[in-house]
Design a protein around this motif. Sequence first.
Motif, PDB file in Angstrom:
ATOM      1  N   ILE A  13     -33.365 -43.670 -13.287  1.00  0.00           N
ATOM      2  CA  ILE A  13     -33.998 -43.955 -14.715  1.00  0.00           C
ATOM      3  C   ILE A  13     -32.950 -44.906 -15.463  1.00  0.00           C
ATOM      4  CG2 ILE A  13     -35.138 -41.901 -14.954  1.00  0.00           C
ATOM      5  CD1 ILE A  13     -33.114 -40.662 -16.676  1.00  0.00           C
ATOM      6  N   PHE A  14     -33.041 -45.621 -16.152  1.00  0.00           N
ATOM      7  CA  PHE A  14     -32.377 -46.336 -17.279  1.00  0.00           C
ATOM      8  C   PHE A  14     -31.836 -45.546 -18.091  1.00  0.00           C
ATOM      9  CE2 PHE A  14     -31.712 -48.845 -21.027  1.00  0.00           C
ATOM     10  CZ  PHE A  14     -30.578 -49.742 -20.437  1.00  0.00           C
ATOM     11  N   TYR A  15     -30.351 -45.577 -18.229  1.00  0.00           N
ATOM     12  CA  TYR A  15     -29.631 -45.002 -19.285  1.00  0.00           C
ATOM     13  C   TYR A  15     -28.292 -45.825 -19.540  1.00  0.00           C
ATOM     14  CZ  TYR A  15     -26.439 -44.010 -15.396  1.00  0.00           C
ATOM     15  OH  TYR A  15     -25.563 -44.196 -14.333  1.00  0.00           O
ATOM     16  N   LYS A  16     -27.864 -45.605 -20.665  1.00  0.00           N
ATOM     17  CA  LYS A  16     -26.473 -45.983 -21.048  1.00  0.00           C
ATOM     18  C   LYS A  16     -25.393 -44.834 -21.503  1.00  0.00           C
ATOM     19  CE  LYS A  16     -26.847 -49.984 -23.823  1.00  0.00           C
ATOM     20  NZ  LYS A  16     -27.461 -50.914 -24.782  1.00  0.00           N
ATOM     21  N   VAL A  17     -24.377 -45.077 -20.951  1.00  0.00           N
ATOM     22  CA  VAL A  17     -23.523 -44.112 -21.417  1.00  0.00           C
ATOM     23  C   VAL A  17     -22.457 -44.471 -22.680  1.00  0.00           C
ATOM     24  CG1 VAL A  17     -21.253 -42.838 -20.724  1.00  0.00           C
ATOM     25  CG2 VAL A  17     -23.325 -43.003 -19.285  1.00  0.00           C
ATOM     26  N   LYS A  46     -29.229 -32.212 -29.890  1.00  0.00           N
ATOM     27  CA  LYS A  46     -28.369 -31.333 -29.253  1.00  0.00           C
ATOM     28  C   LYS A  46     -28.989 -30.470 -28.027  1.00  0.00           C
ATOM     29  CE  LYS A  46     -29.000 -28.562 -33.489  1.00  0.00           C
ATOM     30  NZ  LYS A  46     -28.191 -27.974 -34.649  1.00  0.00           N
ATOM     31  N   THR A  47     -28.425 -29.848 -27.377  1.00  0.00           N
ATOM     32  CA  THR A  47     -29.122 -28.876 -26.148  1.00  0.00           C
ATOM     33  C   THR A  47     -28.627 -27.480 -26.507  1.00  0.00           C
ATOM     34  OG1 THR A  47     -28.495 -30.727 -24.703  1.00  0.00           O
ATOM     35  CG2 THR A  47     -28.871 -28.367 -23.590  1.00  0.00           C
ATOM     36  N   LEU A  48     -29.665 -26.957 -26.673  1.00  0.00           N
ATOM     37  CA  LEU A  48     -29.274 -25.434 -27.124  1.00  0.00           C
ATOM     38  C   LEU A  48     -30.093 -24.485 -25.819  1.00  0.00           C
ATOM     39  CD1 LEU A  48     -30.544 -25.598 -30.978  1.00  0.00           C
ATOM     40  CD2 LEU A  48     -28.260 -25.248 -29.817  1.00  0.00           C
ATOM     41  N   VAL A  49     -29.377 -23.566 -25.795  1.00  0.00           N
ATOM     42  CA  VAL A  49     -29.779 -22.456 -24.682  1.00  0.00           C
ATOM     43  C   VAL A  49     -30.020 -21.233 -25.329  1.00  0.00           C
ATOM     44  CG1 VAL A  49     -29.230 -21.335 -22.407  1.00  0.00           C
ATOM     45  CG2 VAL A  49     -28.409 -23.506 -22.935  1.00  0.00           C
ATOM     46  N   GLY A  99     -20.448 -27.619 -26.478  1.00  0.00           N
ATOM     47  CA  GLY A  99     -20.219 -28.853 -27.256  1.00  0.00           C
ATOM     48  C   GLY A  99     -20.266 -29.816 -26.253  1.00  0.00           C
ATOM     49  N   GLY A 100     -20.340 -29.679 -24.841  1.00  0.00           N
ATOM     50  CA  GLY A 100     -20.725 -30.864 -24.038  1.00  0.00           C
ATOM     51  C   GLY A 100     -21.644 -30.217 -23.083  1.00  0.00           C
ATOM     52  N   VAL A 101     -22.669 -29.458 -23.677  1.00  0.00           N
ATOM     53  CA  VAL A 101     -23.765 -28.969 -22.605  1.00  0.00           C
ATOM     54  C   VAL A 101     -24.906 -30.112 -22.713  1.00  0.00           C
ATOM     55  CG1 VAL A 101     -25.578 -27.266 -22.377  1.00  0.00           C
ATOM     56  CG2 VAL A 101     -23.597 -26.608 -23.099  1.00  0.00           C
ATOM     57  N   SER A 102     -25.356 -30.587 -21.436  1.00  0.00           N
ATOM     58  CA  SER A 102     -26.247 -31.743 -21.391  1.00  0.00           C
ATOM     59  C   SER A 102     -27.417 -30.973 -20.727  1.00  0.00           C
ATOM     60  CB  SER A 102     -25.663 -32.717 -20.358  1.00  0.00           C
ATOM     61  OG  SER A 102     -26.924 -33.557 -20.096  1.00  0.00           O
ATOM     62  N   PRO A 103     -28.603 -31.489 -21.110  1.00  0.00           N
ATOM     63  CA  PRO A 103     -29.970 -30.897 -20.555  1.00  0.00           C
ATOM     64  C   PRO A 103     -29.922 -31.323 -19.139  1.00  0.00           C
ATOM     65  CG  PRO A 103     -30.338 -32.849 -21.975  1.00  0.00           C
ATOM     66  CD  PRO A 103     -28.937 -32.489 -22.401  1.00  0.00           C
ATOM     67  N   LEU A 104     -29.313 -32.420 -18.686  1.00  0.00           N
ATOM     68  CA  LEU A 104     -29.007 -33.208 -17.360  1.00  0.00           C
ATOM     69  C   LEU A 104     -27.987 -32.411 -16.569  1.00  0.00           C
ATOM     70  CD1 LEU A 104     -29.518 -36.834 -18.447  1.00  0.00           C
ATOM     71  CD2 LEU A 104     -31.132 -35.465 -17.289  1.00  0.00           C
ATOM     72  N   THR A 123     -35.313 -44.539 -27.458  1.00  0.00           N
ATOM     73  CA  THR A 123     -34.251 -44.035 -26.711  1.00  0.00           C
ATOM     74  C   THR A 123     -33.570 -42.898 -27.271  1.00  0.00           C
ATOM     75  OG1 THR A 123     -32.440 -45.590 -27.286  1.00  0.00           O
ATOM     76  CG2 THR A 123     -33.692 -45.894 -25.129  1.00  0.00           C
ATOM     77  N   ILE A 124     -33.037 -41.709 -26.958  1.00  0.00           N
ATOM     78  CA  ILE A 124     -32.322 -40.808 -27.805  1.00  0.00           C
ATOM     79  C   ILE A 124     -31.075 -40.654 -27.085  1.00  0.00           C
ATOM     80  CG2 ILE A 124     -34.483 -39.734 -28.625  1.00  0.00           C
ATOM     81  CD1 ILE A 124     -33.983 -37.297 -26.388  1.00  0.00           C
ATOM     82  N   PHE A 125     -30.159 -39.711 -27.665  1.00  0.00           N
ATOM     83  CA  PHE A 125     -28.917 -39.611 -27.218  1.00  0.00           C
ATOM     84  C   PHE A 125     -28.835 -38.270 -26.987  1.00  0.00           C
ATOM     85  CE2 PHE A 125     -28.693 -43.768 -29.161  1.00  0.00           C
ATOM     86  CZ  PHE A 125     -27.709 -44.342 -28.849  1.00  0.00           C
ATOM     87  N   VAL A 126     -28.233 -37.626 -25.885  1.00  0.00           N
ATOM     88  CA  VAL A 126     -27.894 -36.395 -25.637  1.00  0.00           C
ATOM     89  C   VAL A 126     -26.628 -36.254 -24.910  1.00  0.00           C
ATOM     90  CG1 VAL A 126     -30.375 -35.616 -25.211  1.00  0.00           C
ATOM     91  CG2 VAL A 126     -29.269 -36.319 -23.133  1.00  0.00           C
ATOM     92  N   SER A 127     -25.960 -35.262 -25.033  1.00  0.00           N
ATOM     93  CA  SER A 127     -24.804 -35.141 -24.198  1.00  0.00           C
ATOM     94  C   SER A 127     -24.672 -35.414 -22.740  1.00  0.00           C
ATOM     95  CB  SER A 127     -24.380 -33.547 -24.419  1.00  0.00           C
ATOM     96  OG  SER A 127     -23.120 -33.543 -23.707  1.00  0.00           O
ATOM     97  N   ALA A 128     -23.588 -36.088 -22.361  1.00  0.00           N
ATOM     98  CA  ALA A 128     -23.628 -36.740 -20.960  1.00  0.00           C
ATOM     99  C   ALA A 128     -22.796 -35.559 -20.339  1.00  0.00           C
ATOM    100  CB  ALA A 128     -23.046 -37.858 -20.993  1.00  0.00           C
ATOM    101  N   GLY A 129     -22.453 -34.582 -20.594  1.00  0.00           N
ATOM    102  CA  GLY A 129     -21.772 -33.301 -19.970  1.00  0.00           C
ATOM    103  C   GLY A 129     -20.366 -33.162 -20.275  1.00  0.00           C
ATOM    104  N   ARG A 130     -19.836 -33.757 -21.412  1.00  0.00           N
ATOM    105  CA  ARG A 130     -18.482 -33.743 -21.649  1.00  0.00           C
ATOM    106  C   ARG A 130     -18.248 -34.137 -23.517  1.00  0.00           C
ATOM    107  NH1 ARG A 130     -15.850 -37.046 -18.198  1.00  0.00           N
ATOM    108  NH2 ARG A 130     -15.717 -38.669 -19.834  1.00  0.00           N
ATOM    109  N   ARG A 131     -17.712 -33.355 -24.075  1.00  0.00           N
ATOM    110  CA  ARG A 131     -17.333 -33.636 -25.831  1.00  0.00           C
ATOM    111  C   ARG A 131     -16.937 -35.388 -25.641  1.00  0.00           C
ATOM    112  NH1 ARG A 131     -14.119 -28.185 -26.773  1.00  0.00           N
ATOM    113  NH2 ARG A 131     -15.983 -26.768 -26.308  1.00  0.00           N
TER     114      ARG A 131
END
Length: 154
Positions: A13-17, A46-49, A99-104, A123-131
């Motif tokens: 998929i298309f993405y930008k970091v 934000k990603t909430l569990v 603080g770094g939880v990504s849905p991916l 496009t939206i922004f979500v955590s990439a897995g790290r603060r």
Amino acid sequence: MTPAINCAEKAKIFYKVHHYEHDKNANSYGEEAAEKLNLPASRVFKTLVVALDSGVLAVAVIPVSNQLSLKAMASAVKTKKVKMADPKAVERSSGYVLGGVSPLGQKRRLHTVIDKQALSFDTIFVSAGRRGLEIELSPNDLAAVLEASFDTLI
């Protein structure tokens, strides 16, 4: 590379970091990301569990400027009640620190619901897995990769 970025890469998929300098004293990681990346908070998610009444975990992806309605999330996942999951269970299940939880790229794929407001943006922004690291992608691509649904969660 984080598991989230690897997941997006693998899905083709298309993405930008986007990187920013994380302040360990920040009160809200999501609002910090919006501020440091000069974005409206409504576009950063934000990603909430949550834990369902059965004990099973699920993921809610909502704008950082809003609070999750537990009642709306329960309705979206078709259960009577949900509560915020125990932080240690979140880290264990996702493989990410709070603080770094990504849905991916979570260790175990959980039932995921994305707030409908995401569809207002290309496009939206979500955590990439790290603060200090965000991934920008299409909400429809995010939903497709996660087999997620859209619903009103706030």
